[in-house]
Structure formats: C-alpha cells, structure tokens
Design a protein around this motif. Structure first.
Motif, PDB file in Angstrom:
ATOM      1  N   SER A  11      26.423  -5.344   9.102  1.00 26.26           N
ATOM      2  CA  SER A  11      25.574  -4.662   8.122  1.00 26.26           C
ATOM      3  C   SER A  11      25.574  -3.157   8.357  1.00 26.26           C
ATOM      4  O   SER A  11      25.694  -2.363   7.426  1.00 26.26           O
ATOM      5  CB  SER A  11      24.139  -5.208   8.204  1.00 26.26           C
ATOM      6  N   ALA A  12      25.479  -2.762   9.629  1.00 25.02           N
ATOM      7  CA  ALA A  12      25.483  -1.341   9.941  1.00 25.02           C
ATOM      8  C   ALA A  12      26.803  -0.697   9.549  1.00 25.02           C
ATOM      9  O   ALA A  12      26.840   0.427   9.022  1.00 25.02           O
ATOM     10  CB  ALA A  12      25.210  -1.145  11.439  1.00 25.02           C
ATOM     11  N   THR A  13      27.906  -1.399   9.794  1.00 23.86           N
ATOM     12  CA  THR A  13      29.223  -0.868   9.427  1.00 23.86           C
ATOM     13  C   THR A  13      29.346  -0.712   7.914  1.00 23.86           C
ATOM     14  O   THR A  13      29.832   0.310   7.413  1.00 23.86           O
ATOM     15  CB  THR A  13      30.325  -1.804   9.953  1.00 23.86           C
ATOM     16  N   VAL A  14      28.904  -1.748   7.175  1.00 26.53           N
ATOM     17  CA  VAL A  14      28.974  -1.692   5.716  1.00 26.53           C
ATOM     18  C   VAL A  14      28.143  -0.529   5.186  1.00 26.53           C
ATOM     19  O   VAL A  14      28.578   0.238   4.317  1.00 26.53           O
ATOM     20  CB  VAL A  14      28.492  -3.027   5.104  1.00 26.53           C
ATOM     21  N   LEU A  15      26.929  -0.380   5.711  1.00 22.85           N
ATOM     22  CA  LEU A  15      26.066   0.716   5.259  1.00 22.85           C
ATOM     23  C   LEU A  15      26.711   2.067   5.506  1.00 22.85           C
ATOM     24  O   LEU A  15      26.671   2.964   4.660  1.00 22.85           O
ATOM     25  CB  LEU A  15      24.722   0.646   5.987  1.00 22.85           C
ATOM     26  N   ALA A  16      27.325   2.230   6.667  1.00 24.71           N
ATOM     27  CA  ALA A  16      27.962   3.506   6.989  1.00 24.71           C
ATOM     28  C   ALA A  16      29.129   3.795   6.053  1.00 24.71           C
ATOM     29  O   ALA A  16      29.313   4.925   5.589  1.00 24.71           O
ATOM     30  CB  ALA A  16      28.438   3.493   8.444  1.00 24.71           C
ATOM     31  N   LEU A  17      29.947   2.766   5.762  1.00 21.61           N
ATOM     32  CA  LEU A  17      31.083   2.962   4.861  1.00 21.61           C
ATOM     33  C   LEU A  17      30.619   3.298   3.450  1.00 21.61           C
ATOM     34  O   LEU A  17      31.168   4.174   2.781  1.00 21.61           O
ATOM     35  CB  LEU A  17      31.948   1.697   4.849  1.00 21.61           C
ATOM     36  N   VAL A  18      29.568   2.578   2.983  1.00 23.81           N
ATOM     37  CA  VAL A  18      29.048   2.851   1.641  1.00 23.81           C
ATOM     38  C   VAL A  18      28.501   4.269   1.550  1.00 23.81           C
ATOM     39  O   VAL A  18      28.775   5.016   0.606  1.00 23.81           O
ATOM     40  CB  VAL A  18      27.963   1.817   1.271  1.00 23.81           C
ATOM     41  N   ALA A  19      27.729   4.663   2.558  1.00 19.16           N
ATOM     42  CA  ALA A  19      27.135   6.003   2.532  1.00 19.16           C
ATOM     43  C   ALA A  19      28.206   7.079   2.537  1.00 19.16           C
ATOM     44  O   ALA A  19      28.072   8.110   1.878  1.00 19.16           O
ATOM     45  CB  ALA A  19      26.209   6.174   3.742  1.00 19.16           C
ATOM     46  N   ALA A  20      29.294   6.847   3.289  1.00 16.19           N
ATOM     47  CA  ALA A  20      30.351   7.854   3.362  1.00 16.19           C
ATOM     48  C   ALA A  20      31.108   7.992   2.051  1.00 16.19           C
ATOM     49  O   ALA A  20      31.666   9.050   1.755  1.00 16.19           O
ATOM     50  CB  ALA A  20      31.313   7.490   4.492  1.00 16.19           C
ATOM     51  N   SER A  21      31.145   6.920   1.244  1.00 11.86           N
ATOM     52  CA  SER A  21      31.956   6.942   0.033  1.00 11.86           C
ATOM     53  C   SER A  21      31.189   7.402  -1.202  1.00 11.86           C
ATOM     54  O   SER A  21      31.781   7.578  -2.261  1.00 11.86           O
ATOM     55  CB  SER A  21      32.518   5.535  -0.229  1.00 11.86           C
ATOM     56  N   VAL A  22      29.858   7.578  -1.075  1.00  8.84           N
ATOM     57  CA  VAL A  22      29.037   7.944  -2.228  1.00  8.84           C
ATOM     58  C   VAL A  22      28.614   9.396  -2.104  1.00  8.84           C
ATOM     59  O   VAL A  22      28.186   9.832  -1.040  1.00  8.84           O
ATOM     60  CB  VAL A  22      27.793   7.020  -2.303  1.00  8.84           C
ATOM     61  N   PRO A  23      28.765  10.188  -3.167  1.00  7.67           N
ATOM     62  CA  PRO A  23      28.360  11.593  -3.092  1.00  7.67           C
ATOM     63  C   PRO A  23      26.884  11.742  -2.762  1.00  7.67           C
ATOM     64  O   PRO A  23      26.081  10.835  -2.994  1.00  7.67           O
ATOM     65  CB  PRO A  23      28.660  12.109  -4.510  1.00  7.67           C
TER      66      PRO A  23
ATOM     67  N   HIS B 264      26.046  -2.124 -12.318  1.00  9.25           N
ATOM     68  CA  HIS B 264      25.928  -2.344 -10.883  1.00  9.25           C
ATOM     69  C   HIS B 264      25.233  -1.127 -10.281  1.00  9.25           C
ATOM     70  O   HIS B 264      25.239  -0.035 -10.865  1.00  9.25           O
ATOM     71  CB  HIS B 264      27.291  -2.564 -10.206  1.00  9.25           C
ATOM     72  N   LEU B 265      24.613  -1.327  -9.124  1.00 10.50           N
ATOM     73  CA  LEU B 265      23.918  -0.247  -8.420  1.00 10.50           C
ATOM     74  C   LEU B 265      24.441  -0.173  -6.991  1.00 10.50           C
ATOM     75  O   LEU B 265      24.134  -1.023  -6.159  1.00 10.50           O
ATOM     76  CB  LEU B 265      22.403  -0.505  -8.405  1.00 10.50           C
ATOM     77  N   ASP B 266      25.258   0.849  -6.733  1.00 11.83           N
ATOM     78  CA  ASP B 266      25.644   1.123  -5.358  1.00 11.83           C
ATOM     79  C   ASP B 266      24.467   1.742  -4.602  1.00 11.83           C
ATOM     80  O   ASP B 266      24.353   1.592  -3.383  1.00 11.83           O
ATOM     81  CB  ASP B 266      26.836   2.076  -5.304  1.00 11.83           C
ATOM     82  N   ARG B 267      23.652   2.471  -5.331  1.00 12.06           N
ATOM     83  CA  ARG B 267      22.413   3.001  -4.787  1.00 12.06           C
ATOM     84  C   ARG B 267      21.429   3.183  -5.955  1.00 12.06           C
ATOM     85  O   ARG B 267      21.828   3.205  -7.117  1.00 12.06           O
ATOM     86  CB  ARG B 267      22.643   4.325  -4.051  1.00 12.06           C
ATOM     87  N   PHE B 268      20.179   3.316  -5.632  1.00 10.67           N
ATOM     88  CA  PHE B 268      19.176   3.496  -6.677  1.00 10.67           C
ATOM     89  C   PHE B 268      18.065   4.403  -6.149  1.00 10.67           C
ATOM     90  O   PHE B 268      17.944   4.628  -4.941  1.00 10.67           O
ATOM     91  CB  PHE B 268      18.610   2.147  -7.142  1.00 10.67           C
TER      92      PHE B 268
ATOM     93  N   ASP C  33      12.482  12.059  -4.840  1.00 10.55           N
ATOM     94  CA  ASP C  33      13.060  10.722  -4.936  1.00 10.55           C
ATOM     95  C   ASP C  33      13.361  10.179  -3.546  1.00 10.55           C
ATOM     96  O   ASP C  33      13.748  10.920  -2.635  1.00 10.55           O
ATOM     97  CB  ASP C  33      14.372  10.744  -5.730  1.00 10.55           C
ATOM     98  N   LEU C  34      13.193   8.882  -3.405  1.00 18.49           N
ATOM     99  CA  LEU C  34      13.698   8.151  -2.258  1.00 18.49           C
ATOM    100  C   LEU C  34      14.947   7.420  -2.736  1.00 18.49           C
ATOM    101  O   LEU C  34      14.872   6.571  -3.628  1.00 18.49           O
ATOM    102  CB  LEU C  34      12.652   7.154  -1.752  1.00 18.49           C
ATOM    103  N   VAL C  35      16.094   7.758  -2.162  1.00 17.01           N
ATOM    104  CA  VAL C  35      17.369   7.199  -2.601  1.00 17.01           C
ATOM    105  C   VAL C  35      17.775   6.103  -1.619  1.00 17.01           C
ATOM    106  O   VAL C  35      17.905   6.349  -0.425  1.00 17.01           O
ATOM    107  CB  VAL C  35      18.455   8.284  -2.691  1.00 17.01           C
ATOM    108  N   VAL C  36      17.970   4.902  -2.147  1.00 15.51           N
ATOM    109  CA  VAL C  36      18.233   3.732  -1.317  1.00 15.51           C
ATOM    110  C   VAL C  36      19.657   3.252  -1.563  1.00 15.51           C
ATOM    111  O   VAL C  36      20.087   3.088  -2.713  1.00 15.51           O
ATOM    112  CB  VAL C  36      17.229   2.604  -1.637  1.00 15.51           C
ATOM    113  N   THR C  37      20.391   3.027  -0.482  1.00  9.69           N
ATOM    114  CA  THR C  37      21.745   2.467  -0.551  1.00  9.69           C
ATOM    115  C   THR C  37      21.722   1.088   0.087  1.00  9.69           C
ATOM    116  O   THR C  37      21.621   0.961   1.311  1.00  9.69           O
ATOM    117  CB  THR C  37      22.753   3.364   0.177  1.00  9.69           C
ATOM    118  N   PRO C  38      21.769   0.043  -0.720  1.00 10.82           N
ATOM    119  CA  PRO C  38      21.728  -1.304  -0.144  1.00 10.82           C
ATOM    120  C   PRO C  38      23.015  -1.641   0.592  1.00 10.82           C
ATOM    121  O   PRO C  38      24.092  -1.095   0.297  1.00 10.82           O
ATOM    122  CB  PRO C  38      21.541  -2.200  -1.368  1.00 10.82           C
TER     123      PRO C  38
END
Length: 490
Positions: free
Chosen positions: A19-31, A84-88, A115-120
């Motif tokens: 989960s931590a790895t996925v979160l890090a990859l998602v965060a790195a790929s989203v502006p 779809h929501l990569d983040r909201f 805003d509180l920006v959440v990346t699932p």
C-alpha cells in the motif's frame, strides 16, 4: 493449511508495504494539486467535483475547555460521479489531519489552499462507493471566520455561509446536501446537543458521556448545529404532536420560557400558509454569547440569550425574528438554494413572513416597510447588486451575501409578484414551492418557472427584471412609488 500468528503478521506487513509503495507511485505521477470548486460565482473555492456525499458521521470530543482544539473524526459516505478519481478534494481548513483512509485503506493527503486533497491507494471509479475516514482536530479559536463560537459555558456552531469546513472536512457547498449523524463526547455535567433527534446516550469512560444525534432529512453543511454547555433541555409539543426541544442555559429557564412557549403557535401560523413543517422536530438554542445575529441551523435555530430576554427590543420584534428563523426551515433548509446567488429565495421569503407576523403583533405595517424598501431599492442594487445576482467581491474580499437587497429588497420582489398574479395564486405558489422541492435544491430559474405554471402567465420577463435588473422596475398598483440611488426619493 493452518494459519499461524507469525504468518498473519507477515501478511499484514506485506499488505502495508505494498500500500505504501502504491501510494508513493501514485503521488509521484500526479501533478501538485490546486484548490478546486464547483463554480459558485460568490464562493468559487467551495464545493468539489467528482462525487456526491450521501452521509456524514462526525465525532467531536470536548473536554470542558472551549479554547482547545476538539479531537474529531469525520466519516463520509459518498458516490463517485466522475469517470474515475485518482485523487479528490474536500473542503477543510484550520484543523490538523491525523490520518485518512479511503475504502478501508490508508490514503495520502496534502493541503491546497482550503482544500484537503486525498490520494487513495486504489483509484475509485464511477458508481463505486467512496468511504472516507478522516481523523483530525477541529479548531475552536484562532481561526478567521471559524465555525465555532465560544459561549459563557462552552461552544456552539455557526457555520453560515462558508465556515463548516473550518470545523470538519466536507463538500462545503449547499448543492451537496446529505444526511448527518453527530457523536458528541463530553464530561458528565455538560449537555451535548446537535440538530435532529437524540438516538443514543452512552458512557464513554473517564466520566464522559457520548451523545448521538441523527438528522432524518438531508442537510446542507452550513446548517449544522453542535453545542456543548451547561444547558437544560426543555420539551413541549408543537402542532399535531410535533416534538419541540429548546436548549437554554440552566439558570435562564424562567426568563426564557415566555418566549419559547410561543413557538408552537408560530409553527401553526406558518403551517397555515406553507403546509406541514418539513422536519422531525424543532427548537430554539439560546446561547450565552453576544452573537449579534440569529441563525436557522436545521431543526434548532440559534439565538443569543440576551436578545430574547433583553427589554431593549419590543416583544413584536423578537417574535418576528423567531418567525424569520422558523420560516427558514421551509425556505433555505428544506428547499435549499443550489447556488449562493439564489440566497434571495431563502432570505426574501423569511423576511416576508417576518414582516407579516410582526405587523399582526403590533409592529410596523407591512405596507410601510415595503414602501421604505422600494425607496432604497436602487441604492441597494447599486451597492450590492440585484437580488439574484449579488455583486462578486474583489479579489481578497469576502462576499457580502447578507445585504439589505437580499432581505428587504427580495421581500419587495415577492410583493411585486403578488401584485402581478394576485393573492390566491401567490398563496398557491408558496405551498407548491415548498412541496415540490422538499429536501432538495432549487434555483431562481426553478422559481420563475413554477410561478408561471401556478399563475398561467409567462412571468419570465417580469421576474427577471425584478431579480436581475440594475434598476428597480415600477411597482404594480403603485405608480407613485419612487426609488433612487440615494434612497431618498418616493
């Protein structure tokens, strides 16, 4: 194969690492995020696209010290409306976020303005459930334009127009109404109150009690009410057995009772004009604080105690203000403006019934107030904009949403409409409006359309001139009435 404790621990560690790895990859790929909004012309930063909130479950823990941040937890049940929501985004300002989970998994979060920006950890798609669990604090002081108001013995909430998200994370725009549950933990001896119905009161350990309240009907975030204090809860019956619950400082019961006892008759007066009261209960929250305003929080209107007991204000005036906030339960709370520019639909109607009730109890004649409003109408429109198109503030300024043109100027619009369609159709329109849009949102265009439907007339041009015109149109039946930018003619 048997499952041993060591295998369970290894599996949990593996899931957490993935989960931590996925979160890090998602965060790195989203502006990097920027604040969002739903396009409200007066509050462009409020509201968030991509999902529809169905329910809030909000917990606050109060330790008896009103100037400390409240430990809090907000759980949101929503439905994804975007592909779809990569983040909201959620509206949330001021509090400290301890952690966020989305659909049971840890989620990253960061701030972008208010805003509180959440990346699932796993992006969510259209029609999927979106269950958000946020542990945070709710600041009670030091927050500009905050939602909490300190009282002599605790706290009350006053979130209108844009302060709910300074108390809890939310989609803080009136267009996204939802059901609410509040779980309020406080020391014994403190009464915890929220809008809606008390559905549980349970020991919480350490000499504390948790009070659980649930609202039966959808509510806009700005109408939430939570109170902690050394309060007494008084009960009586309204029309057709409706529960009426008043919350007052314990030492002020006798002084307040003459005013609170008037509520059932006020409800009956409004029901004769508008139909059944739209919620499960009602009451007055009299706060021991110099508020300087009253507020129609859903099912539990907020007043300053001194306003109700002070001899400074005449009896008819206090009664008329009570009716103003009660009328909002129909106009504003049950039928909620879709945009803040539609606020005239709430304040104009509440003012209309305030004036009529006050006049019946010895106050100013309605005709006198109408003519005075007409005299000042052009000046108000010049300064604040027309009733349905309030002036957009300059950058850095707060919108002046609660201006005379939204109150008196909008009641004047209703009078012009009654003059045009007649008293009988106007009365039918009031009932049709509150029935058709109950528990929902409505716009100025909806009102214009329904007025035409009820009266059988095309009122588009007539009402648009009154609601959007820079100048006040001639008043039907009163060719001698005059208005001027200075407000001195007529």
């Amino acid at each position: 194969m048997a499952c041993t404790a060591s295998r369970i621990r290894r599996r949990c560690t593996t899931v957490a690492a993935v989960s931590a790895t996925v979160l890090a990859l998602v965060a790195a790929s989203v502006p990097a995020p920027e604040p969002l909004g739903v396009g409200d012309r007066l509050f462009p930063g409020l509201g968030n696209p991509g999902y529809d909130v169905r329910a809030y479950d909000i917990s606050f823990r109060y330790d008896g010290t009103p100037d400390r941040p409240l430990p809090a937890r907000t759980r949101i049940d929503a439905r994804v409306t975007a592909r779809h929501l990569d983040r909201f985004h959620l509206d949330f300002a001021g509090g400290t976020v301890r952690g966020v989970r989305v659909n049971g998994l840890p989620a990253q979060h960061r701030r972008a303005g208010e805003d509180l920006v959440v990346t699932p950890g796993i992006p969510v798609r259209r029609h999927m459930p979106l269950r958000i669990d946020i542990r945070h604090t709710s600041p009670t002081e030091g927050v500009e334009h905050g939602a909490w108001v300190r009282t002599k013995d605790g706290l009350v909430m006053a979130a209108q127009p844009d302060a709910a998200h300074r108390a809890f994370p939310a989609n803080d725009h009136p267009s996204d109404k939802a059901r609410f549950t509040f779980r309020l933990t406080a020391p014994r001896g403190v009464t915890a109150v929220a809008g809606g119905t008390l559905v549980g009161r349970n020991p919480a350990g350490g000499g504390r009690i948790t009070w659980t309240y649930r609202l039966a009907r959808p509510m806009a975030t700005e109408l939430a009410q939570v109170s902690f204090g050394r309060s007494a809860v008084l009960r009586r019956e309204g029309p057709h057995g409706l529960p009426v619950r008043d919350v007052v400082p314990r030492g002020q019961r006798e002084q307040l009772e003459p005013w609170l006892a008037r509520t059932p008759a006020q409800m009956a007066w409004l029901e004769q004009r508008l139909g059944r009261y739209p919620f499960e209960n009602y009451g007055v929250l009299a706060a021991e604080a110099p508020l300087g305003f009253a507020l129609e929080t859903q099912t539990l209107s907020l007043f300053g105690r001194r306003f109700l007991t002070s001899p400074t204000y005449p009896s008819w005036y206090k009664q008329s203000v009570m009716v103003h906030e009660l009328a909002h339960q129909w106009f504003g709370n049950s039928v909620t403006p879709r945009r803040w520019s539609d606020l005239w639909l709430s304040e104009g109607h509440a003012t209309w019934y305030e004036w009529h009730y006050g006049a019946e109890r010895g106050g100013f004649p309605v005709a006198r107030r109408l003519r005075a409003a007409y005299r000042h109408s052009d000046a108000w429109r010049e300064r604040y904009g027309p009733p349905a198109a309030p002036r957009v503030p300059a950058q850095g300024e707060r919108p002046k949403v609660f201006s005379p043109v939204v109150y008196d100027g909008s009641a004047l619009v209703l009078y012009a409409l009654r003059q045009r369609i007649g008293e009988a159709d106007f009365a039918r329109l009031q009932r049709a409006w509150t029935a058709r849009h109950r528990d929902g949102n409505a716009t100025t265009a909806d009102f214009i359309a329904l007025a035409g439907e009820v009266s059988g007339q095309d009122l588009t041009g007539f009402l648009r001139a009154w609601l959007y015109g820079k100048k006040t149109p001639p008043m039907p039946g009163h060719p001698d009435w005059r208005s001027a930018p200075g407000g001195k003619s007529g």
